[in-house]
Write a protein that holds these residues in place. Structure first.
Motif, short mmCIF file in Angstrom:
data_model
loop_
_atom_site.label_atom_id
_atom_site.label_comp_id
_atom_site.label_asym_id
_atom_site.label_seq_id
_atom_site.Cartn_x
_atom_site.Cartn_y
_atom_site.Cartn_z
N PRO A 1 16.79 15.10 35.78
CA PRO A 1 18.14 14.72 35.37
C PRO A 1 19.18 15.82 35.62
N VAL A 2 20.35 15.40 36.08
CA VAL A 2 21.48 16.32 36.29
C VAL A 2 22.58 15.90 35.30
N VAL A 3 22.96 16.81 34.43
CA VAL A 3 23.93 16.50 33.39
C VAL A 3 25.22 17.28 33.68
N ARG A 4 26.32 16.55 33.69
CA ARG A 4 27.60 17.18 34.07
C ARG A 4 28.51 17.36 32.86
N THR A 5 29.22 18.48 32.83
CA THR A 5 30.19 18.70 31.76
C THR A 5 31.37 19.53 32.27
N TRP A 6 32.59 19.19 31.82
CA TRP A 6 33.76 20.00 32.21
C TRP A 6 33.65 21.40 31.62
N ARG A 7 32.82 21.54 30.57
CA ARG A 7 32.73 22.85 29.89
C ARG A 7 32.06 23.91 30.76
N LEU A 8 31.41 23.46 31.87
CA LEU A 8 30.86 24.45 32.83
C LEU A 8 31.77 24.64 34.03
N ASN A 9 32.94 23.97 34.03
CA ASN A 9 33.88 24.15 35.16
C ASN A 9 34.21 25.61 35.38
N GLU A 10 34.70 25.89 36.60
CA GLU A 10 35.17 27.24 36.90
C GLU A 10 36.32 27.59 35.94
N ARG A 11 36.55 28.88 35.75
CA ARG A 11 37.72 29.33 34.98
C ARG A 11 38.97 28.68 35.57
N HIS A 12 39.87 28.24 34.72
CA HIS A 12 41.13 27.66 35.20
C HIS A 12 42.09 28.81 35.56
N TYR A 13 42.39 28.92 36.84
CA TYR A 13 43.21 30.05 37.31
C TYR A 13 44.71 29.78 37.22
N GLY A 14 45.12 28.69 36.53
CA GLY A 14 46.54 28.44 36.28
C GLY A 14 47.37 28.42 37.55
N ALA A 15 48.51 29.10 37.52
CA ALA A 15 49.45 29.10 38.64
C ALA A 15 48.88 29.78 39.89
N LEU A 16 47.79 30.53 39.74
CA LEU A 16 47.20 31.22 40.91
C LEU A 16 46.39 30.28 41.81
N ILE A 17 46.08 29.10 41.32
CA ILE A 17 45.24 28.18 42.10
C ILE A 17 45.85 27.95 43.48
N GLY A 18 45.02 28.06 44.51
CA GLY A 18 45.46 27.81 45.89
C GLY A 18 46.02 29.03 46.59
N LEU A 19 46.32 30.10 45.84
CA LEU A 19 46.91 31.29 46.49
C LEU A 19 45.82 32.13 47.17
N ASN A 20 46.24 32.86 48.20
CA ASN A 20 45.32 33.68 48.98
C ASN A 20 45.16 35.06 48.31
N ARG A 21 43.91 35.45 48.05
CA ARG A 21 43.66 36.69 47.29
C ARG A 21 44.15 37.93 48.05
N ALA A 22 43.91 37.97 49.38
CA ALA A 22 44.31 39.17 50.16
C ALA A 22 45.83 39.31 50.17
N GLU A 23 46.54 38.18 50.26
CA GLU A 23 48.01 38.24 50.21
C GLU A 23 48.49 38.72 48.84
N MET A 24 47.79 38.27 47.80
CA MET A 24 48.14 38.72 46.44
C MET A 24 47.90 40.23 46.30
N ALA A 25 46.81 40.71 46.94
CA ALA A 25 46.50 42.14 46.87
C ALA A 25 47.57 42.95 47.60
N LEU A 26 48.07 42.40 48.71
CA LEU A 26 49.12 43.08 49.48
C LEU A 26 50.41 43.15 48.65
N ASN A 27 50.73 42.07 47.96
CA ASN A 27 51.99 42.01 47.22
C ASN A 27 51.93 42.68 45.84
N HIS A 28 50.76 42.63 45.20
CA HIS A 28 50.68 43.10 43.81
C HIS A 28 49.72 44.26 43.62
N GLY A 29 48.95 44.61 44.65
CA GLY A 29 47.98 45.71 44.55
C GLY A 29 46.58 45.19 44.25
#
Ligand SMILES: O=C(O)[C@@H](CO)OP(=O)(O)O
Length: 274
Positions: free
Chosen positions: A96-124
């Motif tokens: 059996p495979v049991v699914r729950t939203w409680r194991l979802n990835e951390r919710h990254y809020g407004a950062l979702i979809g942004l490129n990490r390397a670009e963020m590192a360039l702009n914010h360090g």
């Protein structure tokens, strides 16, 4: 005195008997890894390499002779597909495979979809590391103007949760992830383990980090330096009180595992070296 305390603690640990085993693993590599974007609650599938990783984990566990009884996943496809591929490779598709939203990835809020390397360039790079790995830092929430807001919150899967859509997170720290995950761990997963079932959790980088922090007693400061590779089963052995009896074991080729960890860490750098 300190030496005595240390020796006594070490002795206590070494005499504790393992009663339970549980596997915790991060899903195989996701499709957005190549684009280096924060994926979080966006339902990206596994990449070709991610499929191979999930199958390889299944072969590893099969060769080691494990028989799973139940697999827990998030509501996100990359975690569910990892479970399916792993079970297929183990020839244990009936489990059996049991699914729950409680194991979802951390919710990254407004950062979702942004490129990490670009963020590192702009914010360090240090700032990006804090955003990705600190324990109690909450990011700006996602709002309706965000390109992925409707895709996430209009998705039918989130009407199946044990909280209303309005009460689902709009951004989370790792601490928040642990707070939403722990009731499920205590109330649903632990009872299965106590019944003698061999459980595998196919989660995400940060939902697995939150669980490991809880199980291994990792401090708020030390969790910053814990990064998990994709598609690597982690074996945890626990005593009758669910305390670890030995250090957690990342199963597989140890050099390849270290390289995979460096690859994930590198995603937060301006230039990727791996
Ligand atoms: O994109 C994400 O949601 C996570 C990985 O699943 O990213 P990070 O490694 O930066 O926490």
């Amino acid at each position: 005195m300190m030496f005595f305390t240390f020796v006594a603690a070490a002795a206590r640990q070494s005499f504790r008997m393992s009663k339970y085993k549980v596997f915790v693993m991060r899903h195989g590599e996701g499709a957005w890894t190549k684009e280096n974007r924060f994926c979080s609650w966006v339902d990206q599938r596994l990449s070709e390499d991610g499929v191979k990783e999930a199958l390889a984990c299944g072969h590893l566990l099969k060769e080691a002779g494990y028989h799973l009884d139940v697999v827990f996943t998030s509501l996100l496809s990359r975690s569910i597909h990892t479970a399916w591929l792993l079970l297929e490779a183990m020839e244990q598709e009936w489990v059996p495979v049991v699914r729950t939203w409680r194991l979802n990835e951390r919710h990254y809020g407004a950062l979702i979809g942004l490129n990490r390397a670009e963020m590192a360039l702009n914010h360090g790079e240090e700032q990006v590391k804090q955003w990705r790995r600190s324990y109690d830092l909450t990011l700006p929430p996602i709002d309706e103007s965000h390109p992925y807001f409707l895709e996430i919150y209009n998705d039918r899967r989130y009407s199946t949760c044990d909280v209303s859509k309005e009460d689902l997170p709009k951004s989370e720290s790792l601490k928040d992830v642990l707070e939403r995950l722990q009731p499920y761990w205590d109330g649903t997963i632990v009872p299965e383990i106590k019944r003698g079932k061999l459980v595998l959790i196919s989660g995400h980088g940060n939902s697995c980090r939150a669980l490991l922090k809880h199980l291994e007693g990792i401090s708020d400061a030390d969790i910053v330096n814990v990064t998990l590779p994709t598609g690597t089963p982690i074996l945890i052995e626990l005593d009758e009180n669910f305390r670890p009896t030995k250090p957690m074991q990342l199963l597989g080729d140890q050099e390849a595992i270290q390289a995979a960890i460096r690859k994930v860490e590198d995603q937060g750098k301006v230039k990727q070296t791996t």
